[in-house]
Each structure stands twice: as structure tokens, then as C-alpha cells.
Design an enzyme around this catalytic site. Structure first.
Site, short mmCIF file in Angstrom:
data_model
loop_
_atom_site.label_atom_id
_atom_site.label_comp_id
_atom_site.label_asym_id
_atom_site.label_seq_id
_atom_site.Cartn_x
_atom_site.Cartn_y
_atom_site.Cartn_z
N GLU A 162 -6.22 -16.29 8.62
CA GLU A 162 -5.34 -16.38 9.78
C GLU A 162 -4.26 -17.43 9.59
O GLU A 162 -3.14 -17.28 10.09
CB GLU A 162 -6.17 -16.71 11.03
CG GLU A 162 -7.24 -15.68 11.37
CD GLU A 162 -6.67 -14.33 11.74
OE1 GLU A 162 -5.49 -14.29 12.14
OE2 GLU A 162 -7.39 -13.33 11.63
N TYR A 163 -4.58 -18.52 8.88
CA TYR A 163 -3.58 -19.57 8.69
C TYR A 163 -2.38 -19.05 7.90
O TYR A 163 -1.22 -19.21 8.31
CB TYR A 163 -4.18 -20.77 7.96
CG TYR A 163 -3.11 -21.76 7.52
CD1 TYR A 163 -2.43 -22.53 8.45
CD2 TYR A 163 -2.75 -21.87 6.18
CE1 TYR A 163 -1.42 -23.40 8.06
CE2 TYR A 163 -1.75 -22.74 5.78
CZ TYR A 163 -1.09 -23.51 6.73
OH TYR A 163 -0.08 -24.35 6.33
N LYS A 164 -2.63 -18.43 6.76
CA LYS A 164 -1.53 -17.92 5.94
C LYS A 164 -0.71 -16.89 6.69
O LYS A 164 0.52 -16.88 6.62
CB LYS A 164 -2.07 -17.32 4.63
CG LYS A 164 -2.54 -18.35 3.62
CD LYS A 164 -2.78 -17.71 2.25
CE LYS A 164 -3.09 -18.76 1.20
NZ LYS A 164 -3.16 -18.19 -0.16
#
Length: 345
Positions: free
Chosen positions: A155-157
Site C-alpha cells: 500500500e505504501y508504494k
């Protein structure tokens, strides 16, 4: 849209988001040393305490309490020549999806809108190589590469990709924005710490008996900050600039840490499936019973990819420094020891 326009204005007053973070703190140190007046957006007074202890150089600084999504940010930004939008939420936990979207995607959209309303002349937006993607072993990526968003791990990327798309939409609408994509910085003031800082700390504490076979790109955090300042004055509107230096394996980094500390570097490589299984049990099962996981599934999945990058564009167009990484590692070790991090459990 990408154009060849360089910025001709000489800035004096700049607005910085994310000043309490690793890159943000070091960027403010550089800006103060170079004589800028800095307005730093912080979430609370506690987040500004360490900034007030920075050596001011010939510049000055004031803190502004607020949130990236505060609709009144434009009034605090009024009168600033430039914005460095460095702030981002970093998390590899899958449960933080909504927070990542709110801070990274919506926060970028709203802070850029505030800059437009405040008539800020230029923005340097801190994206990440996470938004570009990762390759296979032996592959080196440059700014033209783009891994499809649904293939970005975690989710971060994906949130950093969508945040960069917010910047691109603003560029297409006529806003003067330069995008910088740092790789993996090392140095002092890594307060949280970052995942790489955590690797250094675990090594210093003797908690790293094994290593994973993975690749990354390391750069001195001071060089990343110079890259931001050079992007402001020399960068071309709409361009991406990878701010990196040396491609290496994780084992090479651990060997470098060993050279500076005398602590033996781990000699045994751990198979990928072991930490992945551990992470899945912790995050997918035990977390539901209130047990705090220590390993993120997405973090292990990322380690299977090779994050090697080509910084030639930033070196040639901006003059990005390529400082000795041994010195950066030594400064990071010294800062962690000086501030009592190594003794923490």
C-alpha cells in the site's frame, strides 16, 4: 507534461512540510545554513522541538502547526517563494491503507492546491523510487521506468505512485513542480528510525544473525538534501530526478557497517520463505488476537525485488553530489550512539 523551463527566481522564503522527518530535518538544516527563511509545517509543538535546536546558520525558522489536509495551509504559505513538500506517511502495515491514502495522496493534492492559492512560484515534490517501482537482479532503473501500479508491492508504494500522479495532474494544469525520487538515504537525524536506520540499529545491537539477498541504492542524506535545493534552482518543470548514488547488496551494506564498528557481519543468508512465513503468521493471524507484529508482510515481499537505480540525470542536470558513503555510515552510527538509540530494546 514535461518542459525545459528552469527557475530563474532567487528564493528567500520557503515552506517545508515534513520537517520532523529524516529528510525534512536535514533539509531544513541545509536551508538554514544557506541563509533561507524557513516556515516548517509540523503536526504539533512536540514535533518542532528538535528543529528549534538546529544550528540556524544565517537563516531563520518558524514552525507552523497544522495538517497537510488543513484547508487554511495557504494562509501560512502566503509570501513564500517556494514549497518543499517532503511530508509523507510511511508504513508497511496493510492495516494502514486509509492513513496512507489520506496523508500521501489527499495530503499531496491539498498542499499543492494550497500552494497555488498562496501563489507560491515553484514546488519541489519529494516522491520516492517506490513510486517508480523495482526491477530484477542485474537490472538498473531510471526515471523513464514505471512499474504498473497494480504490480507495485504494498500500500505504501501504491500511495506514493498515486501521490505522484496528483503532482503530475497539477503540472498538466500549469503548476511549476519538480519531482525528486530519493533512493535510500543514510545519515544523522533518523529519529523514528527509517527501515534502513532500523537495519543499522539492529546490526549495532547484535540482532542480525542472518541477511536476505536483496539489492538497494544508498545515498548520503546530505546529498539528498542538496538534490532538493538544486532541483529548486536548476530542475526542469515536470521532470523526475532520482536522487541516489551507489547500488549495492544488503550484504555489502552490512559489511560496511562491520568495517566501521568491528562487529562481525552475518555470514548466513536466510531463505526468503522463512521471514515471509513469519510475517504472515504475525500480521495475518496473531495481530487479530492483539499481538503486535514485528515483521510486515509487504516489507518481506519488497526485499525480494532489487532496488537498483541510475541517478545520471540528477548528477548531470542538477549537479547532485555523490559523497563518500563510508562517511555517511559513520555519521549515522555516531548519531544513533550519541542519542541513546543503541541501548534501546
Amino acid at each position: 507534461m514535461e518542459c525545459s523551463t528552469e527557475w530563474t527566481m532567487v528564493p528567500r522564503k520557503v515552506f517545508v512540510t515534513g520537517g520532523s522527518g529524516f529528510i525534512g530535518t536535514n533539509l531544513i538544516r541545509l536551508l538554514l545554513d544557506q541563509g533561507y527563511h524557513v516556515k516548517a509545517l509540523v503536526r504539533s509543538a512536540a514535533d518542532s522541538e528538535h528543529l528549534e535546536r538546529l544550528q540556524p546558520g544565517s537563516g531563520t525558522m518558524e514552525s507552523v502547526e497544522g495538517d497537510l489536509n488543513d484547508p487554511e495551509n495557504w494562509s501560512a504559505m502566503k509570501g513564500c517563494d517556494a514549497l518543499f513538500h517532503v511530508a509523507a506517511h510511511y508504513s508497511l502495515w496493510q492495516s494502514d491503507r486509509e492513513q496512507l491514502r489520506r496523508s500521501n495522496v489527499l495530503g499531496t493534492r491539498n498542499i499543492l492546491a494550497a500552494a497555488r492559492r498562496a501563489e507560491v512560484s515553484r514546488v519541489v515534490y519529494t516522491s520516492s523510487v517506490a513510486a517508480i517501482g523495482a526491477g530484477k537482479e542485474g537490472q538498473t532503473l531510471n526515471e523513464s521506468h514505471q512499474t504498473p501500479v497494480d504490480q507495485l508491492v504494498g500500500e505504501y508504494k501504491q500511495s506514493k505512485y498515486w501521490a505522484e500522479m496528483e503532482a503530475r495532474q497539477a503540472i498538466d494544469a500549469g503548476q511549476d513542480i519538480v519531482i525528486v525520487n530519493p533512493t535510500t538515504p543514510i545519515g544523522p537525524w533518523d529519529r523514528k528510525p527509517t527501515p534502513t536506520g532500523d537495519i543499522i540499529l539492529r546490526f549495532l545491537r547484535g540482532n542480525m544473525p542472518f541477511y536476505l539477498d536483496t539489492g538497494l541504492n544508498i545515498i548520503d542524506v546530505d546529498d539528498v538534501c542538496w538534490g532538493h535545493l538544486l532541483a529548486l534552482t536548476r530542475g526542469k518543470t515536470g521532470r523526475r530526478y532520482i536522487l541516489g548514488h551507489r547500488n549495492m547488496t544488503l550484504k555489502t551494506l552490512l559489511d560496511l557497517l562491520s568495517k566501521h564498528t568491528g562487529i562481525a557481519s552475518p555470514s548466513r543468508r536466510i531463505p526468503y520463505w522463512i521471514p515471509l512465513l513469519t510475517a504472515r503468521v504475525q500480521e495475518d493471524i496473531l495481530a487479530k488476537f492483539g499481538v503486535t507484529p514485528s515483521i510486515a508482510v509487504d516489507g518481506v515481499r519488497m526485499s525480494r525485488q532489487w532496488m537498483h537505480y541510475d541517478s545520471s540525470r540528477a548528477v548531470h542536470e542538477l549537479g547532485l553530489p555523490q559523497s563518500d558513503l563510508s562517511a555517511a555510515v559513520e555519521r549515522a552510527i555516531g548519531w544513533f550512539k550519541q542519542h541513546g538509540y543503541v541501548q534501546k530494546s
